[in-house]
Scaffold this motif. Structure first.
Motif, mmCIF file in Angstrom:
data_model
loop_
_atom_site.group_PDB
_atom_site.id
_atom_site.type_symbol
_atom_site.label_atom_id
_atom_site.label_comp_id
_atom_site.label_asym_id
_atom_site.label_seq_id
_atom_site.Cartn_x
_atom_site.Cartn_y
_atom_site.Cartn_z
ATOM 1 N N UNK A 111 0.707 16.981 -1.586
ATOM 2 C CA UNK A 111 0.404 15.805 -0.770
ATOM 3 C C UNK A 111 -0.426 14.800 -1.570
ATOM 4 N N UNK A 112 -0.303 13.540 -1.201
ATOM 5 C CA UNK A 112 -1.069 12.450 -1.786
ATOM 6 C C UNK A 112 -1.953 11.863 -0.702
ATOM 7 N N UNK A 113 -3.266 11.807 -0.956
ATOM 8 C CA UNK A 113 -4.216 11.223 -0.007
ATOM 9 C C UNK A 113 -4.948 10.111 -0.740
ATOM 10 N N UNK A 114 -4.672 8.861 -0.374
ATOM 11 C CA UNK A 114 -5.207 7.724 -1.118
ATOM 12 C C UNK A 114 -5.738 6.642 -0.170
ATOM 13 N N UNK A 115 -6.940 6.145 -0.496
ATOM 14 C CA UNK A 115 -7.565 5.007 0.196
ATOM 15 C C UNK A 115 -7.783 5.242 1.690
ATOM 16 N N UNK A 116 -8.125 6.454 2.070
ATOM 17 C CA UNK A 116 -8.491 6.764 3.453
ATOM 18 C C UNK A 116 -10.006 6.628 3.582
ATOM 19 N N UNK A 117 -10.484 6.268 4.773
ATOM 20 C CA UNK A 117 -11.916 6.070 4.963
ATOM 21 C C UNK A 117 -12.407 6.729 6.256
#
Length: 176
Positions: A111-117
């Motif tokens: 999985x790719x997890x990018x730019x979550x806040x």
């Protein structure tokens, strides 16, 4: 809860105890969860005894007022994610992409997890602060990429205080 999908405990008894037929395992393949909004679990809220599998799904621009910008997974619920992308999801509290509160098992593979806040911890993923259901929890993160996830709050270390004892879930992290 669950802006697009809400998986709830539905036997009508109100009991948390296992009963015949408690292995609900829906499979979602190549789905896009885009721009959903909810109080908890911007796109999906995963409730007791559900074991959903998400494969090849895109989670983008979802938001939760509280926990789980894209997914909130709750007590005694398993969660499997394979080849999924989580991009620009936001939580008002914990877990920008995923909030996993006392889940049984959570597995992310490729999985790719990018730019979550997240405002209060776990820019990408927030894990439980304690194991108040006293059940084994196994978390696996395999071949995942985390990039640019943020939370202004200082996250707790892996060993977190919980009801007077130290609790650390069984966790495997490989090639991340």
């Amino acid at each position: 809860t669950g802006g697009a999908v809400c998986l709830l405990h539905t036997d009508g008894s109100g009991s948390d105890e296992p009963y015949e037929g408690n292995q609900w395992q829906p499979v979602f393949t190549r789905c896009a969860f885009l721009g959903n909004l909810a109080s908890s679990g911007g796109a999906v809220s995963n409730g007791r005894r559900w074991r959903p599998v998400f494969a090849g799904c895109l989670w983008e621009n979802n938001a939760a007022q509280y926990d789980g910008g894209a997914i909130a997974s709750h007590i005694k619920a398993d969660l499997t994610l394979r080849h999924c992308v989580f991009r620009r999801n936001d939580a008002g509290a914990k877990g920008g992409a995923i909030s996993a509160h006392s889940v049984g098992r959570i597995e992310l593979v490729n999985c790719l997890l990018v730019a979550n806040t997240a405002a209060k911890g776990g820019g990408a993923i927030a894990y439980p602060e304690s194991n108040y259901v006293n059940e084994p929890q196994v978390h696996r993160l395999l071949n995942c990429t985390f990039y640019g996830n943020t939370s202004p709050a200082l996250d707790r270390p892996p060993c977190m205080p919980g009801k007077g004892h130290e609790y650390l879930p069984a966790m495997t992290i490989a090639n991340c």
